[in-house]
Every structure is written in C-alpha cells, then in structure tokens.
Write a protein that holds these residues in place. Structure first.
Motif, short mmCIF file in Angstrom:
data_model
loop_
_atom_site.label_atom_id
_atom_site.label_comp_id
_atom_site.label_asym_id
_atom_site.label_seq_id
_atom_site.Cartn_x
_atom_site.Cartn_y
_atom_site.Cartn_z
N PRO C 118 -2.16 22.68 68.82
CA PRO C 118 -1.46 21.52 68.28
C PRO C 118 -0.03 21.38 68.81
CG PRO C 118 -1.58 23.24 66.63
CD PRO C 118 -2.32 23.75 67.82
N GLU C 119 0.57 22.44 69.39
CA GLU C 119 1.97 22.35 69.80
C GLU C 119 2.13 21.58 71.11
OE1 GLU C 119 1.41 25.77 68.39
OE2 GLU C 119 2.12 24.68 66.62
N ASP C 120 3.32 20.98 71.27
CA ASP C 120 3.64 20.34 72.54
C ASP C 120 3.78 21.40 73.62
OD1 ASP C 120 3.72 18.19 70.96
OD2 ASP C 120 5.78 17.59 71.41
N SER C 217 1.61 16.26 74.79
CA SER C 217 1.25 16.36 73.38
C SER C 217 -0.03 15.58 73.12
CB SER C 217 2.37 15.80 72.50
OG SER C 217 2.30 14.38 72.50
#
Lengths: 233, 263, 626
Positions: C118-120, C217
């Motif tokens: 889920p992280e950029d 993202s």
C-alpha cells in the motif's frame, strides 16, 4: 468458379434465405435480380461470411470456403463491394487502393493502381484527394477499383447502380464489361433490369429468399410473366 | 399577391472550400409537387438540410409564406408547419406505430412538457386516423422497430403529416422500396398534397417516379441549378441529358409529357 | 520573469506523459470505438513494473531498457486482455464497454496493492539526467528537458506510422469502417489487438517515464484517467494531434494554476474544458461523430403500464416491506433502510439511462450533494429534518442543473466522460475545501429528530420516500415528457423535426434525476449521521451503474432488484474479504460478458420464452397434423 448450394441465412430470429443455389462460371457476369428485401444483399453477406447465422455450402475456385472468416474469403480471391459504397472518406484515393492491395494471384488478372487508372481515368486525376471529397459516381468507381486491388477471381457487386445518375450508370456498365474482358467473374445484384440487361450473361431471380428463376438473359426475355411476377418493373 | 409558400433566394453553402450549394433560388406554391433531381453529391441533401434548419446557409434566404426562417433550428422550422421525411427513415423504434404518431401530435400541441398523465392515452383517435390515411391502420399497435422498410416510410409520412403541415420536404421518399411500392407511395403523397393543398418538395433518383408525379422539376449539378421546368421539358433538355440522364438506357418508359396521373 | 519561464518549462515536461496516455486512449478509441476506462490502470501498471525492473532487477536492461521493457510487458498484458475480454464486447452497447474496462481498473487496483504494497514507492533517478541546467538563473532538471523533447518526437513518430506505413493506413481505414477492411482481406482481429497493444504501450510508457519525477502509488490510475479524459475531450477523441495540443494546454494550466490558487487549479482546468465544449462540442481537433450509437440497447418491445395483476404484486411487496419492523431487529432495519435508499438512487440513475438514454458516470455527485445540502441545512441553519432533506434535494438539483447544462450538449462516450469529470470536481471540492466540508473528516452529527430517531420509524420514513420517489419516476416514464425523452433518445433527428428540443428535455431529465438522487443522499446522511467525500466519489457512481446493470437496465424494477442484491452483496463482501475491489471488478466483467440483460431482464426473457413455447405447444395441439 463459385458454387453455392443450400444456402440458408438468418437475420436475428428471422429466416431470410431458403436453400439458395447459384453457380457462376469463369469470366461470367451473372445478375442477381429481385425486389428490395428479396434477399440479394443477404445472399452476398452470407457468401462472404458477414452473416452471423447461416448454413449451406459455398465452394470457390475448387475449395470449400463455407466456414472461413471474412478476411480469409477475401484472401482466397473473392472480392465484395457492398451496396452503400463505404469508401474510406479520410483516406486519399491512393490510400484507399492500398487498403485493398493483396499479393498477385495465380490464375487471376493482376491489378496495379496504374492499370486501374486506365480503366477509371477519373480516379487517376485525383490520387491525393480524400475519398470524402468525391462525387457519388467517383466513389462507386473507387470501391470497385479498391476491390480489384486484391486481384480477385470473382467480384460480388451489390447494387452498383443504386443512387447514381443514369449517365454514371452507363459508365459503370462499361467498366464491368472491361472487368469481364480481363477474365474476372462478376455477380451483381440489381433492381434495375435495364442496367442488368446491358451487361449480364445470365440472370437469377430471387424472391422472399428463394431462387425463382435461373437462366440466360435471353430466356428471361422470353418469359415476361416471370419478370412481371418477381420484378414488378 | 400573397407570397409563395416557399421562397428560396440565393442560397449558398461551402464545406472546406467546396461549394456544395451555390446561389440556388426557386419558389414552390401550395398544392404543387416539385422534384429536385441531380447526381449524387450535387447538393440536394445540403439544400434540404438548409431548408429545415439542420444546416445554416453561408448566404441566402429561406422564407415560408413570406416569413424569413433562415438560421432557425429545425424544431422551430417544424413548428411553422414544415413536415420532413428522411432519406434513411428516422422513427422511434422503441414505440408502437401509434405512439410514434402520438408523440408528434403531443409535440405539435405543445404538451410535451407535462410530467404526469399517460401519453399513450392522448390523441388516440387522431393518431389512428393518420395511421389509416397512410395505410398503416392494421399495424398501429406494432413496434416501429420491427416494421419492414416500406412501412417505415409510410410511418414517417404519417408523422410528418401529424401537425397539419403546409409544406412537406421529402428526401428520397421511395428509396429502398420495390418499384410497385414506389408508385403507390408517390400516388398517396400526391393525393394528400392536392387534397389539403400542401406544397411538396422531394428529391428522387427514380426517374419514373419523377416524370409521373412532379408538376415541376429542378435539376441540380455541382451545387447549381442547371435547369428548371416541366418534366417533359427536362427530359428533352440537352444539358440535363449530358450531365444526368444520359441516353435513357437505364430507366423505363415514363409516360409522355402531360400524361401524368393528374386528376 | 525567469520564474514564469521555468514554470512554463515544467508545464511542458508534464505534458509529455499526459500526451502519451491520452494519445493511446485516442488511438484505441478510433479503431475499436471503446473508451478504455482501464487506461489509467495500465499507466499505473507501467509505473509499477518499471519500478521493479529498474530497482530490483536492473541487471542487463539498465534504466532505460527497464522503462521500455516495462511498457512492452504491460502492452503484452493489454493485448491479452483485449483477446480475452474486449473481443467479446466489441458489439455490446457503450455502457457495457465502459463498465467492463472500469472493472479491469478495480481489479488492477487491488492486485497492485497485493503485489507492491500500500505504500508509495520512490523510483530511481534517470542515469545521466540527474542534474539540472541553469535557465536565467533558475535550475531546470535535465530530465524535464528530455521529456519536453520526447513529446513532439513521439507525435512525429506516430504521424509517420499512420501516414507512411501500410499498418498505419489500415488502422486509419479501420477507424472508419472495420467490416469493410475485413472484406478487403485484412484480419481485423489482429489489427485490433495490435492497435490496443500500441495504445497500452503508450500509456505504460507514460507511466514508466513518471518514475524519476513522482512516487508510484495505487491512486495514480484514477488521477490520470480524469486528466486524460479532460485532454481527449478538449483535444477531440480520435485525434492524436488534438491530444498533443490539449495535453500542453492542460499541463500549462496546471503549472500556472497552482501558482495562482493551489486549491482551485483543477477548477481552472475544468473551466477551460467547459468553454471549449460549448464552442466546439467535439473538441479542438475532433470531428462531429455520426449519430451516436445507443448507449443502452433499445428494446423493441414497447413499454406498457402495469396491468391489474402487476399492480397487485407491487402493492403486496410494499405492504410486506411495511410489515418488516414487526419481525426485524434494529440492525436489520438499519440495513433495510440503507437498501431502500440505494434502490431509490439506482432508480433515479435507471430513469436517466433508459428513458433518457444518458449514461452518467458521475451520478453519485448528486447523491453526495444531497447529503451535504442536508448536512449544511441541519448543522449551520438548524433546519428540521424535512427542511434539511428539502435543502439537500435543492442543492443536488442545482448541481445537476449546473453540470447538466454542459453535459447534455454532448452524447455517448463524451457525455459519460464529462459526467465523470464533473463528479471528480465535486469530490475534490468536498475533499479540499476543509473549512466548509470538513474535508476527509466529513460532517458529523446529522441525526433525525426524536420522533424519527428509532430505526423502526426511520425505516418507515425511508420506505415512504423510496416508494414515493420510485412511483414518481414511473409516472414520469409514461407521461408526455417521458415519451418525449424516449423520442429524443430513439432518434434526435426525427424528434427535432417534429419540434422537440433535445437539449432542453435532456437537461430537465438530468436535473430531475439529480434531485431524486439528492433525496436518497439526504436520507442517507440522516441514516448514517454523517457525510463524507466518498458519498460523491466515482466508486459510488460506478456502484450505481452496477446496481442498474445487475438488475437490468430496461426496467425500473430491475434497478430496485439490482440495488437490493448488490448492496446486500457488498455488505457481506466487506465482512468476508479485504479484496472487495477485486471481487467487484470480476463481478462486473462477468456480468457484462455473461448476463448483459441483468437479473430482471434475463428473468423476463426466460418467462417470455416459456410463454411462447407454451403458446406454440397449444397451437400445435389444436392444429391437425399436416
């Protein structure tokens, strides 16, 4: 050259063609006559594989093409000119011809843009003109020329005279006879008996999806009752 | 003298430098059937589209009974009593034949903005009468989407007649019909036109239809009027023969001049 | 002065990726007539794959090789999806094509979170182009200059491809008439696949090229797709040159807009789009399309009013629903009230889609505006519930009238894209204008008054509103206005020539449908006690479309059944799986391919066929043997 046996066709749930048989010999010009809605266009669409549901056999140049997709039928040397011209309006005359180009074919005349411009001098004068800027008659000439670029052995012409000025129709007749002279077989669907009479060897009359008459032009002339019953001239 | 039903003056339109219509002028009287013929691409459709406001002319004027309608959108021209049929029929396929006519009647009565009440229950008698008039009385309850082509052309005529027009514009009214149907269709139109003294302007490729029914013929070529006159005069006109009719090998034996089925 | 120049250059550099993605969308649309909603997803996939290839597996390919390889990998994936999915829906109505590709977007979103987390992710800088050059005393990244040159280069290459190669000529021919190209001996299946692959390659390359500029993202797909829609609408769908010019315009507007008013830069872009559309409805370089294909397949079987039996059945269903509080507990009643509210929302969208023929991809905007309107009225002005709901309806109708004025000037896919873009503006205003809307925190504490606060009473209120709203929509369908709308939908040409005003009628329908959606949204606010930006987000708009499609586009009852089934499914899904988007996406794709007529449509088809069979059997029994 072309041998169609027991052709049936459906348009959605509607059964349109019933056991249509027709044969075309090499270099022959055959007129498929009948009223609007009699099944002429549907016959052509069924032969070239543009009809979703059909049955029956189609043999062409010695091979069974019944189950081939449209583009493979075209590649077998069977050209098709649909009724509403459908030239590519954004493309130039030369580009329109390029779309129709196929490799040379054994046993069929080979056409190049130069040869076609001899047959249709009008087109030669407007090679870089977009198709959308041409008159109806010129567009009709271009669709035929475009199909000839595929070096076909046989061409199906759907209503070549529809919507054209009588004078252009006369030019069309000349062009079709020239094709015949090159050994190209032609089947044309027509409602205009006068035009068909000028160029055809044989006539097939279709009515409500069934073949009602198949014979030479002279035989048709000799039977005015057939003409009156199915053509309502 | 009252102004003519339709007066067209110096109408012109160009697309990307090509003159589709150039300096076209003509008039049409009530009760008259005027045919416009010419090769494809001569500007007939463009001309028609300018008359009912679908296309705005570059120059010129269109007047209906003396009233200037140039530049008005189609819906406003329609409200002035202009009925139109199209080369490729335009009907409402999801409605029945009767409902097609009812919508036209509701629109003509200015009742289309009502948010309640059953539209299918209004103007039933009037709609059925119109369906009968064009020979579609038996099919009033059928969906328009499943009609044969000839019947669609009839339906279009009923819709065009719904609001008691003074002028009918018919773009190839018989295209795509069988020859026998063609004659019948034009005869019907001619009868209606003469009975209610409508003006009718139509384009047509079938010369048999033109020579049998038109009172007067205009020939268009490359956007210009090259000839105008009675069917007999047009048939013999050398310029028309050269550009359009050719040698007459490809159409039938139309009756000679004056022998029209004109009561 | 030099600062402005640098800003200008930044805008030019930003235009590159936008152009690549938009031109890909345009080329695909030109030939296949599909507006690929999944285009943003492929852009995102390009960025993610490029990230992996350049950071984790950079051996062999190097940085630049990695970018191109990423685009090729994604293009191959795109070609595969074209073969498996799109080939089945080329002849389907537009709505189904848009929805199916949107389903692909949803699937990609969950998959990308599963694969890349889920992280950029921050990618590598471009080797050799890390530095900056001095332009009038300001530093301009070398990579930006590279992008500024790359954009026009790609434009030139595409021009050569389309005008100087046989493939290009065939593509242009197929853009106009696919069947004719086949009849001339060209295998159009593979032509389509090649074109789709080319378009996806451009999108993925656009994504990969963003790597050195921006973090990767899993929200970048929706962000770019909205911008790309703006670009193609402004430039003209199908025109590569238009995409180029419009990408420059939009990118520059963004670059300078951010200086003037950071919050409003998006609004500026949309204002320009609105102006362009009013002046040139088909975009700067677009051409007028022929008559639009019906967005929803029109039924041949004409509609008719309910007979006595059907009326009785509806009355019985409503009566049963009114008895629910006798047996159900509070939780169940709250869920039931929610289902009713969504049934009303879906019915309003169904009205717009089937009677109006207008497929809105932003209908939730009016649902959300209804909620916010009710919330403002109740919190800021202390209006009672009835007044607040009325205010909600008022705000929704106003919003629909404003946006609708622009939208109804277009039709078909242009209409769909514009409604989506407007919904996205409404969302970003709600999201960014924190002082008024509370931003992401939403507005809380919107509760019904004491008399309606019990779940039982509120359920009955919701039932009454839903029944009244849906009945009103049905009356509308059969009214003269409803017939007029259908007339306009069936044939604008004919409708205008009998004196109907298409734009005005569709505008009124859009506003009415928006008002009903606003009623649903206002009730929803009181049910939940809160409003959030999600209430007008694109996902909710798509949920609405899926409800209508699930039940069957053709009937009002279809929308109601679809809403009930879909909402129940979602509530269950939420509690069983994290991958709800993946499941929803697959559901959409399966629906479109296998059950295009929806539940009610398939059911009534089945019943009609059984009746026909019974009738033939009877007829056969009566007829003597021949």
């Amino acid at each position: 050259m072309l041998e169609v046996t027991g052709l049936n066709g459906w348009y959605g749930p509607a059964h349109i063609l019933f056991d249509v048989d027709l044969t075309v010999g090499p270099g022959e010009v055959v007129a498929l006559l009948g009223r609007n809605g009699a099944g002429k266009s549907t016959t052509f669409r069924a032969v070239v594989g543009l009809l979703a549901k059909r049955s029956g056999r189609v043999r062409f140049a010695g091979r069974d093409i019944s189950d081939l997709p449209t583009h493979d039928i075209a590649r077998a040397g069977l050209g098709y000119v649909p009724e509403d011209r459908r030239i590519f309006t954004e493309l130039t005359v030369a580009e329109n011809l390029e779309v129709g180009r196929q490799p040379a074919r054994a046993g069929a005349a080979t056409w190049t843009p130069e040869r076609l411009f001899e047959l249709f001098p009008n087109l030669g004068a407007m090679r870089t003109r977009p198709g959308g800027r041409m008159s109806g008659g010129e567009q009709q000439m271009l669709t035929i020329a475009r199909t000839l670029m595929g070096n076909p052995k046989l061409v199906l012409l759907d209503e070549p005279s529809e919507g054209l000025a009588p004078k252009i129709v006369e030019e069309m007749a000349t062009a079709i006879l020239a094709m015949k002279g090159e050994g190209v077989s032609v089947v044309l669907s027509e409602q205009n008996l006068h035009f068909a009479r000028l160029i055809s060897d044989r006539a097939i009359i279709i009515e409500r999806g069934r073949v009602r008459f198949d014979g030479t032009m002279a035989e048709l002339e000799a039977r005015p009752e057939v003409r009156d019953a199915y053509l309502a001239v | 003298m009252s102004p003519p039903l339709l007066a067209v003056e110096h109408l012109s339109k160009a697309y990307g430098g090509v003159h589709a219509v150039q300096d076209v002028s003509f008039t049409l009287a009530a009760g008259e059937l005027l045919a416009m013929i010419g090769p494809n691409g001569a500007g007939k459709s463009t001309c028609f589209n300018m008359l009912n406001g679908q296309v705005a002319p570059d120059a010129g004027q269109v007047a209906i009974s003396g009233r200037d309608v140039t530049g008005l959108p189609p819906r406003q021209v329609a409200r002035l009593g202009i009925g139109r049929t199209f080369q490729i029929t335009a009907t409402f396929p999801s409605m029945t034949v009767r409902e097609n006519v009812q919508v036209a009647l509701l629109a003509g009565a200015g009742r289309m903005n009502r948010l309640a009440g059953h539209a299918g229950a209004s103007f039933v008698a009037e709609a059925d009468e119109l369906c009968r008039l064009v020979g579609m009385g038996h099919a009033a309850g059928r969906p328009a989407g499943e009609l044969a082509y000839g019947d669609l052309k009839r339906l279009e005529l009923a819709v065009a007649l719904a609001n008691k027009p003074v002028l009918l514009l018919m773009d190839e009214p018989t295209a795509g019909m069988a020859p026998a149907e063609r004659v019948e269709m034009m005869r019907l139109t001619a009868d209606i036109a003469r009975e209610s003294s409508l003006g009718v302007l139509f384009t047509e490729h079938d010369m048999d239809v033109v020579f049998e029914h038109a009172d007067r013929v205009i020939v268009l070529d490359r956007g210009r009027i090259i000839a105008e006159g009675t069917p007999a005069a047009i048939r013999e006109n050398p310029a028309v023969r050269a550009t359009y009719l050719g040698e007459g090998l490809t159409f039938g034996h139309a009756p000679a001049a004056g022998a029209r089925a004109h009561a | 002065m030099s600062f402005l120049l640098v800003q200008f250059l930044t805008g030019l550099a930003g235009a590159c990726s936008l152009f690549l993605v938009a031109s890909g969308l345009s080329i695909i649309f030109g030939v296949t007539r599909i507006v690929n909603f999944a285009h943003g997803a492929f852009y995102m996939a390009g960025a993610y794959v490029a990230y992996s290839l350049t950071t984790r597996f950079s051996g062999g390919l190097g940085f630049w090789g990695g970018l191109v390889a990423a685009a090729l990998v994604v293009a191959a994936l795109g070609a595969l999806i074209e073969i498996v999915l799109l080939r089945r829906i080329y002849h389907a109505p537009e709505l189904f094509q848009l929805l199916a590709t949107f389903g692909v977007t949803l699937i990609f979103q969950d998959l990308s979170v599963m694969i890349w987390g889920p992280e950029d992710l921050v990618g590598r800088r471009a080797p050799g182009l890390q530095g900056a050059v001095d332009v009038f005393g300001q530093a301009v990244p070398l990579y930006d200059l590279f992008l500024i040159v790359l954009g026009p280069t790609v434009l030139g290459l595409l021009w050569l491809l389309f005008h100087r190669t046989r493939f290009g000529i065939l593509v242009r021919a197929a853009t106009q008439d696919r069947d004719m190209v086949a009849a001339l001996g060209v295998n159009q299946k593979w032509l389509f696949t090649a074109v789709f692959g080319l378009g996806i390659f451009l999108a993925a390359l656009g994504g990969a090229l963003q790597l050195p500029r921006d973090a990767v993202s899993h929200t970048m797909d929706l962000r770019i797709i909205v911008e790309v829609f703006v670009v193609v609408v402004v430039g003209g769908l199908g025109s590569v040159t238009g995409a180029f010019v419009a990408a420059l315009l939009v990118s520059e507007l963004n670059a300078f807009g951010i200086l003037v008013l950071p919050q409003i830069s998006l609004v500026l872009v949309f204002a320009v789009m609105a102006v362009v559309l009013v002046v040139r409805p088909f975009g700067l370089f677009g051409k007028a399309e022929g008559p639009a294909r019906p967005a929803v397949a029109a039924t041949i079987r004409p509609w008719r009013v309910f007979g006595p039996r059907e009326r009785l059945a509806v009355a019985a269903a409503v009566g049963l629903a009114a008895l629910l509080p006798l047996v159900a507990g509070n939780y169940l009643l709250a869920v039931a009230a929610e289902l009713l509210i969504f049934a009303l929302f879906a019915a309003s969208l169904q009205f717009l889609m089937s009677t109006g023929g207008l497929v809105s991809f932003g209908h939730a905007a009016y649902f959300g505006l209804g909620g916010y309107g009710a919330a403002f009225a109740s919190k800021a002005f202390g209006l009672p519930m009835a007044g607040a709901v009325a205010a909600g309806i008022g705000l929704a109708a106003t919003g629909a009238a404003l946006f609708g004025w622009f939208c109804v000037r277009l039709s078909g896919v242009y209409f769909a894209m514009l409604t989506l873009a407007f919904a996205q503006i409404a969302w970003s205003v709600a999201f960014q204008w924190t002082a008024v809307t509370g931003g992401d925190n939403g507005l809380l504490g919107i509760w019904p008054p004491a008399w309606a606060s019990s779940p039982r009473v509120f359920y009955l209120v919701a039932l009454a509103a839903a029944v009244a709203g849906i009945a009103a929509l049905r009356i509308l369908v059969f009214s003269p206005f409803g017939y007029g709308l259908r007339a306009v939908r069936d044939s604008t040409l004919r409708a205008e020539s009998i004196g109907l005003d298409r734009i005005r009628m569709q505008w009124a329908a859009f506003t009415l449908a928006g008002a009903v959606a606003g009623l649903a949204g206002a009730l929803f606010a009181f049910l939940k006690g809160s409003v959030f930006p999600d209430n007008l987000g694109i996902p909710l708009s798509v949920d609405g479309l899926v409800m209508v499609l699930l039940g069957g586009v053709e009937t009002v009852s279809g929308a109601v059944v679809g809403a009930l089934v879909f909402r129940t499914l979602t509530i269950l899904l939420m509690s069983y799986t994290d991958a709800s988007k993946l499941v929803l996406g697959l559901l959409i794709v399966v629906l479109v391919v296998a059950f295009p007529r929806g539940i009610v449509g398939s059911l009534s088809e089945f019943l009609a066929r059984r009746q026909d069979r019974a009738a033939t059997a009877r007829a056969g029994a009566l007829k003597p043997a021949e």
